[in-house]
Scaffold this motif. Structure first.
Motif, short mmCIF file in Angstrom:
data_model
loop_
_atom_site.label_atom_id
_atom_site.label_comp_id
_atom_site.label_asym_id
_atom_site.label_seq_id
_atom_site.Cartn_x
_atom_site.Cartn_y
_atom_site.Cartn_z
N SER A 7 0.81 -1.21 0.00
CA SER A 7 0.00 0.00 0.00
C SER A 7 0.84 1.27 0.00
CB SER A 7 -0.95 0.00 1.20
OG SER A 7 -0.20 0.02 2.41
N ASP A 8 1.99 1.25 0.69
CA ASP A 8 2.82 2.46 0.70
C ASP A 8 4.32 2.18 0.72
OD1 ASP A 8 3.13 1.52 3.27
OD2 ASP A 8 2.93 3.48 4.21
N THR A 9 4.72 0.94 0.98
CA THR A 9 6.14 0.65 1.12
C THR A 9 6.90 0.89 -0.17
OG1 THR A 9 5.68 -0.98 2.83
CG2 THR A 9 7.84 -1.08 1.81
N ARG A 10 6.30 0.54 -1.30
CA ARG A 10 6.97 0.75 -2.58
C ARG A 10 7.29 2.23 -2.78
NH1 ARG A 10 6.16 1.98 -7.93
NH2 ARG A 10 7.34 0.70 -9.43
N GLU A 11 6.32 3.09 -2.50
CA GLU A 11 6.54 4.52 -2.68
C GLU A 11 7.57 5.05 -1.69
OE1 GLU A 11 5.32 6.14 -5.24
OE2 GLU A 11 4.47 4.20 -5.79
N ARG A 12 7.58 4.50 -0.48
CA ARG A 12 8.56 4.93 0.51
C ARG A 12 9.97 4.52 0.09
NH1 ARG A 12 6.89 2.09 5.54
NH2 ARG A 12 8.67 3.17 6.47
N LEU A 13 10.12 3.35 -0.52
CA LEU A 13 11.43 2.91 -1.01
C LEU A 13 11.91 3.81 -2.14
CD1 LEU A 13 10.82 -0.95 -0.95
CD2 LEU A 13 12.61 0.25 0.33
N ILE A 14 11.00 4.17 -3.05
CA ILE A 14 11.36 5.08 -4.14
C ILE A 14 11.79 6.42 -3.57
CG2 ILE A 14 10.46 6.38 -6.10
CD1 ILE A 14 8.66 3.96 -6.70
N ALA A 15 11.03 6.93 -2.59
CA ALA A 15 11.35 8.23 -2.00
C ALA A 15 12.70 8.20 -1.29
CB ALA A 15 10.25 8.64 -1.02
N ALA A 17 15.27 6.16 -1.97
CA ALA A 17 16.31 6.11 -2.99
C ALA A 17 16.49 7.48 -3.63
CB ALA A 17 15.96 5.07 -4.05
N ALA A 18 15.38 8.16 -3.90
CA ALA A 18 15.44 9.50 -4.49
C ALA A 18 16.18 10.47 -3.58
CB ALA A 18 14.04 10.01 -4.79
N ASP A 19 15.96 10.38 -2.27
CA ASP A 19 16.64 11.26 -1.33
C ASP A 19 18.15 11.00 -1.34
OD1 ASP A 19 14.28 12.44 -0.57
OD2 ASP A 19 14.05 11.25 1.27
N LEU A 20 18.54 9.74 -1.40
CA LEU A 20 19.97 9.40 -1.43
C LEU A 20 20.61 9.91 -2.72
CD1 LEU A 20 19.90 5.76 0.00
CD2 LEU A 20 20.86 7.78 1.11
N ILE A 21 19.89 9.75 -3.83
CA ILE A 21 20.41 10.21 -5.13
C ILE A 21 20.52 11.72 -5.15
CG2 ILE A 21 19.82 10.39 -7.58
CD1 ILE A 21 18.58 7.54 -7.24
N ALA A 22 19.51 12.41 -4.60
CA ALA A 22 19.53 13.87 -4.56
C ALA A 22 20.66 14.39 -3.68
CB ALA A 22 18.18 14.39 -4.06
N VAL A 34 18.91 2.26 1.54
CA VAL A 34 17.51 2.51 1.19
C VAL A 34 16.60 1.72 2.12
CG1 VAL A 34 15.75 2.23 -0.60
CG2 VAL A 34 18.04 3.01 -1.23
N CYS A 35 16.91 0.44 2.32
CA CYS A 35 16.09 -0.41 3.18
C CYS A 35 16.09 0.09 4.63
CB CYS A 35 16.58 -1.85 3.13
SG CYS A 35 16.27 -2.67 1.54
N GLU A 36 17.27 0.50 5.10
CA GLU A 36 17.37 1.00 6.47
C GLU A 36 16.54 2.26 6.66
OE1 GLU A 36 21.51 1.44 7.20
OE2 GLU A 36 21.86 -0.72 7.53
N ALA A 37 16.51 3.10 5.64
CA ALA A 37 15.74 4.34 5.74
C ALA A 37 14.25 4.08 5.86
CB ALA A 37 16.03 5.22 4.53
N LEU A 45 12.62 -5.13 -0.76
CA LEU A 45 12.99 -4.28 -1.90
C LEU A 45 12.98 -5.10 -3.19
CD1 LEU A 45 15.68 -1.55 -2.05
CD2 LEU A 45 15.66 -3.31 -3.80
N TYR A 46 13.57 -6.29 -3.14
CA TYR A 46 13.61 -7.13 -4.34
C TYR A 46 12.21 -7.60 -4.73
CZ TYR A 46 18.69 -7.22 -4.33
OH TYR A 46 20.00 -6.86 -4.41
N HIS A 47 11.32 -7.73 -3.75
CA HIS A 47 9.94 -8.12 -4.05
C HIS A 47 9.28 -7.08 -4.94
CE1 HIS A 47 5.73 -9.28 -3.52
NE2 HIS A 47 5.49 -8.03 -3.13
N PHE A 48 9.53 -5.82 -4.66
CA PHE A 48 8.88 -4.75 -5.42
C PHE A 48 9.59 -4.43 -6.73
CE2 PHE A 48 7.24 -3.61 -1.12
CZ PHE A 48 5.89 -3.69 -1.44
N PHE A 49 10.93 -4.49 -6.75
CA PHE A 49 11.67 -3.98 -7.89
C PHE A 49 12.50 -5.02 -8.64
CE2 PHE A 49 11.20 -0.57 -4.72
CZ PHE A 49 10.40 0.29 -5.45
N GLY A 50 12.71 -6.17 -8.03
CA GLY A 50 13.43 -7.24 -8.72
C GLY A 50 14.94 -7.09 -8.70
N SER A 51 15.43 -5.87 -8.81
CA SER A 51 16.87 -5.62 -8.87
C SER A 51 17.12 -4.14 -8.58
CB SER A 51 17.42 -5.96 -10.26
OG SER A 51 16.86 -5.08 -11.23
#
Length: 228
Positions: A7-15, A17-22, A34-37, A45-51
């Motif tokens: 419901s929200d974990t995927r978006e939180r993982l993207i956010a 990762a985006a913060d680390l990249i920024a 990313v996972c620790e954040a 993480l692999y469940h949602f994105f595969g890699s």
């Protein structure tokens, strides 16, 4: 459990990762960080994105969502050439404000790889060049005009990101030269990708040899992928 996470974990993982990249544009980032954040374990993480590449592509999509969202808020003048001019400036401003996103969106070049999200932004530009063509204001095809604008706009933005310093005079000069080239107005020879490459080579001492070579490689590959 999977549904609750989804419901929200995927978006939180993207956010995350985006913060680390920024925070560190152009640098690699750790999946573990990313996972620790987010407070989840690596299998989630692999469940949602595969890699890791799957996560990066999701972040690129997020970057284009931000970019297109901001462009959609721009006022439309009704003049396609003026709107291309305004879009150019908005593109540069987004890149300078979001170098981490931008270098993922346009700077990570792999032969034969074209992020699907990039096509959404390209359609906005092509809609303007097709309008300009219908008004008989172009001296090249609308698709060629869009490619010409896109690759020079990207080149100017990447150069400023590499230098970590805005250069509005350069952006304005290349923008106007590009518009002159596609509309047949002003100087007979407008700015092109070759012009930007030539400028980058001339500034090798400023950029440094490795940065200059990387910028030139980006420009050439971007031109090959967008002109077709």
């Amino acid at each position: 459990m999977t549904e609750r996470l989804g419901s929200d974990t995927r978006e939180r993982l993207i956010a995350a990762a985006a913060d680390l990249i920024a925070a560190s544009p152009g640098e690699d980032f750790s999946l573990r960080a990313v996972c620790e954040a987010v407070g989840v374990k690596m299998p989630t993480l692999y469940h949602f994105f595969g890699s890791k590449q799957g996560l990066i592509e999701a972040v690129i999509e997020h970057g284009f969502d931000l970019y297109i969202g901001r462009k959609s808020q721009m006022e439309v003048s009704g003049d396609p050439i003026q709107d291309i001019r305004s879009g150019w400036d908005a593109h540069v401003m987004f890149g300078l404000a979001n170098p981490g996103f931008y270098t993922l969106m346009y700077g990570k070049v792999r032969p034969g790889y074209f992020p699907a999200a990039q096509a959404r932004a390209s359609r906005l530009l092509r809609a303007l060049t097709h309008r300009a063509s219908k008004e008989d204001r172009l001296v090249v095809s609308p698709d060629q005009a869009a490619s010409h604008v896109l690759v020079t706009n990207i080149g100017v933005t990447l150069r400023q990101i590499v230098l970590a310093e805005p250069d509005p005079e350069l952006s304005r000069a290349v923008r106007e030269g590009t518009l002159a080239a596609i509309t047949g107005t002003g100087p007979s020879r407008g700015a092109s990708v070759a012009d930007v490459i030539e400028l980058a080579a001339a500034q090798a001492q400023t950029l440094g040899p490795s940065e200059t070579q990387l910028l030139i490689e980006w420009l050439r590959k971007l031109e090959e992928s967008n002109v077709s």
